[in-house]
Design a protein around this motif. Sequence first.
Motif: not given
Lengths: 319, 356
Positions: A115, A251, A289-290, A293, A296, A299-300, B147, B149-150, B153-154, B156-158, B259
């Motif tokens: 920032y 990330l 657009t996905w 996502a 992550f 990752l999960i 996780v 943080l991710g 983001e998910i 937001r995308v959804v 974020f």
Amino acid sequence: MAQLLQHLINGLAAGTIYALVALGYTMVYGVLKLINFAHGDVMMVGVYMGYATAIGLGRQAQSSLWGVALIFAAAMLGCALLGFFIERFAYRPLREKPRLTALITAIGISFALSYGFQLDLGFKLPLPGGYELSLALPGASPRAFPEIIRPTEWLIIGDRDVVIWNWQVISFLIALGLMLVLQYLVYRTRFGRAMRAVSWDHRVAALMGIPTDRVIALTFMLSSALAAGAGLLYAIKDTSVSPLMGLYVGLKAFVAAVIGGIGNVPGAVVGGLVLGLVEEFVVGYAASTWRDAVAFGFLILVLLVKPGGLFGRVAAEKV
Amino acid sequence: MTTARSATTVPEAGAVVPAGLKGLLPVLLALPVLGLLEWLLRASPFATYLLSVMGVNIILAVSLNIVNGMTGQFSIGHAGFMAVGAYLAGFVSLMLKGVAISFLPEALSDQVFFLLALLVGGLSAALCGFLVGLPSLRLRGDYLAIVTLGFGEIIRVVVQNTDAFGRALGLSGIPQTSGVGMVYFGVFLVVLVARRIAGSSHGRSLWAIREDEVAAEAMGVDTTGYKVRSFVISSFFAGIAGGLFAHFVPIINPGSFTFVKSMEIVVMVVLGGLGSTTGAILAAIFLTLLPEGLRSLFTSLGAEGSLAQKVDQIRMPVYGLLLVALMLSRPQGLFGTKEIWDVLPKWWARRKKGTS
């Protein structure tokens, strides 16, 4: 079939870049057991250093072989320096403190860099002889990254079914070269042996006469330099640079490092490639657009199924 | 001696208030006070807005403190849970917009539906907290940071890909049923829950996990269970905060829950002291009023736009540096794990001794 091949190539090109950044996470995690949250933002700063060098060189010089080498060298050296300072002044004082403290510091640095670079601040310093030194932060809006590798199509199969761009090949080769250098450093040099010893147990390593502080600082510099190189490759692929790129690329690279098993060097490379391919296939066959996502979600999924990553082991914690 | 005294006080207290009502007493006392507050503030929309934002921030900070402070896990995606609460509560309210309960006055029936919407928002945020927490809380703490943080983001995308949530434009036209009274009732509840947890055996287990997870496990604390539960409670209140927020701002869009918002809450908790509820409250108040105060100061000084805008811009990097400076100089934050009433008497005593 041709489409599959094209996605495979794009995925590999992106994956090698993720792999390079992931290597930085994994190396620092190896010696410090710290997730260096600011890694992606150090990368972003490196890209801006490369950008400034490219602008300084001018249109003609920046795309020559020497120009490109200079841009990479400037970014990587500058980032190594930045990594050194961050380690010295932010992480080293906290090394014996609880791990949460270092993690919060890392998050703080990441935030300050990503920032801080969005501010419209700048000043001009008059120099003797009528010159003027002007320093300014880049501001929030993304900028076009100069085409230091002029895009040309190197291989076209069929009726443009599969296109391989020159920058894809070059960036693949540069990434591969950097990985080989790293492999050599870690497994064939005295420094690499010291680094592996510190990662094994830093107290015992210190007792064996290894200067742990210096090794950790060098590891930081190495990982930051790698990040700068990877960031430049990413900027060439994306043709843009913005203060927030570090957050996102960082990330995803972290996800790649976890997929491969964090702390594991070959794992980071495989993780990066896997992530690059998965992302490319989802974007190609499902919905673009996905894209953000995917990483992550993946990752999960990995954490649920195989928490140690593909190559890592969940080590029992010793007390 | 002490046992005798406590034995006499217990029935005494029971004699004044029926035992079943005793827990509810603070709630019953708080309601009229909050109603009065809202009535007093009805003339000033700016004060109402500022106080509401402050209240929402307090709820967020106190609830995040349950996970980050008391349990020692580090979640940095609180805005994601807030977004879940805001969107689902807003969605429910939009669906029920024309509906009213016939035997109740309109204002009261609105509040009933508002409560329903809040509950839906809070519960769905809690569910998300459960789904996110289960895999990551089984692992070491630093994974949770990434996780969460991710997850933000998910979300937001959804949201950006769902027509029902208005994609990037967001939801507008949500009934403005939230008010200062409602927001501070939420504040009151979250503080009550946080303080009750801190003093209970549940809380002691959380402190144990925070201090040494391995040792806690060896002592028979079900570490994963406790971590997931505190995470779910925290997400629930983040969802409530989101729901409250959605009902007093004109529009909610993905930009409100980035974020940056998560970081703001993290800074509040770290500044106040990881584990201190009153610290989180004070930091939330301070960090809400400071930018607003600076902005109005610059505006009133006649700095047209530019400086006032700079306040917003500079806030973010300053938060980052603040975190680093805090960790280097005072990692426990302002209050550490103490509450304000633990700190102030000593401060007073020292001050008196110094002057005399």
